[in-house]
Enzyme design. Structure first.
Site, PDB file in Angstrom:
ATOM      1  CG  HIS A   1      -3.504 -25.240  -6.786  1.00 29.83           C
ATOM      2  ND1 HIS A   1      -4.433 -26.049  -6.273  1.00 29.83           N
ATOM      3  CD2 HIS A   1      -4.761 -24.586  -7.804  1.00 29.83           C
ATOM      4  CE1 HIS A   1      -5.298 -24.976  -5.729  1.00 29.83           C
ATOM      5  NE2 HIS A   1      -5.981 -24.656  -6.600  1.00 29.83           N
ATOM      6  CB  SER A   2      -3.145 -22.466  -4.465  1.00 31.46           C
ATOM      7  OG  SER A   2      -3.325 -21.508  -3.030  1.00 31.46           O
ATOM      8  CG  MET A   3       1.669 -22.404  -0.413  1.00 31.74           C
ATOM      9  SD  MET A   3       1.428 -23.229   1.510  1.00 31.74           S
ATOM     10  CE  MET A   3       1.608 -25.267   1.377  1.00 31.74           C
TER      11      MET A   3
END
Length: 287
Positions: A101-103
């Site tokens: 998720h995300s980073m």
């Protein structure tokens, strides 16, 4: 939320990491990677809904219950990628999938591009490539990053008298989350200090990056990914309106699904987690 989860510690050669463990022992090996300043609780709703998978949801170094890096060390994306490889080595997984998720999604793409022989599949949530930079801006950006490191000893993390205050602050932070999501992240992310509570995260995590990828760097990593990729984009996520990224996706053989919700749609509520799980379960089952 009551699904069985096991807390484990991973003693790597250079650092100790904490993680949540989900799923059957003989399930498909998956390492789950959360976003910046989050922790393993990011997958508390989603992981129990993934079928046939052995999910190790890490606290990245400097986050949650994992150790902070040694003095003089940093938190660059490739440092996290090496941590993931060490985790896989300790688990005895020569090949594995990544749920990011995300980073965590960005780290997943970099690792899959750099070492495609190790990665079976990518399942990404509202994340793909790092923030881009231009080569001409690199000297100024490096100078700002170096100065921020010099100024770090004078930087203090916020202290909240009550947990509720920290929850409210997290709800309004980068990638705003629901109250339920903020409470889950806070339960794992806070620690008591004189005067109340503060975040366990290493203060160095908020320092600016000394170097940013150019568009050419990111395109090269994306092109080097050899495994199947499933990307969930949140309709109201952080990638909404990111034209360079959307243009890159048009030329890639990735499975892209757009779902209602914000940047943390897999954690904000049960419905969002179920939608993301349905998407990934279908793809993994057909692999």
């Amino acid at each position: 939320m009551s699904a069985p989860v096991e807390e484990i510690r991973l003693n790597l050669p250079h650092i100790e990491l904490a993680a949540h463990l989900y799923g059957p022992e003989d399930g498909r090996p998956v390492i789950a990677l959360h976003g910046w300043l989050d922790n393993a609780a990011s997958f508390a709703r989603l992981a129990p809904k993934l079928t046939g998978m052995r999910v190790v949801a890490l606290d990245f170094a400097g986050h949650g219950h994992s150790a902070h890096r040694a003095a003089g060390a940093g938190y660059q994306l490739w440092d996290y990628a090496l941590d993931v490889l060490h985790v896989a080595e300790q688990l005895g997984w020569p090949r594995f999938s990544l749920l990011g998720h995300s980073m965590g999604a960005i780290v997943s793409v970099l690792l899959a591009g750099a070492m495609p022989q190790r990665i079976e599949r990518l399942a990404l949530i509202d994340g793909l490539i790092p923030y881009l930079g231009e080569a001409a801006d690199a000297p100024r950006k490096l100078g700002e990053a170096l100065q921020a490191q010099l100024d770090l000893p004078n930087k203090r993390k916020p202290v909240y008298e009550k947990v509720e205050q920290a929850v409210v602050a997290r709800m309004k932070g980068v990638g705003a989350v629901s109250r339920d999501a903020a409470e889950l992240l806070a339960q794992r992310g806070l620690m008591p200090v004189p005067g109340g509570y503060t975040w366990r995260t290493d203060a160095r995590l908020t320092l600016p990056s000394p170097l940013r990828f150019t568009r050419a760097h990111s395109q090269a990593f994306l092109a080097a990914v050899q495994c199947p990729v499933d990307l969930v984009l949140a309709e109201n996520g952080l990638l909404k309106g990111e034209l360079p990224l959307l243009q890159m996706l048009e030329a890639l053989p990735f499975n892209v699904t757009r779902l209602a919700g914000g940047h943390h749609l897999h954690l904000d509520d049960e419905a969002g987690a179920a939608s993301v799980a349905d998407c990934f379960n279908r793809r993994f089952a057909s692999a």
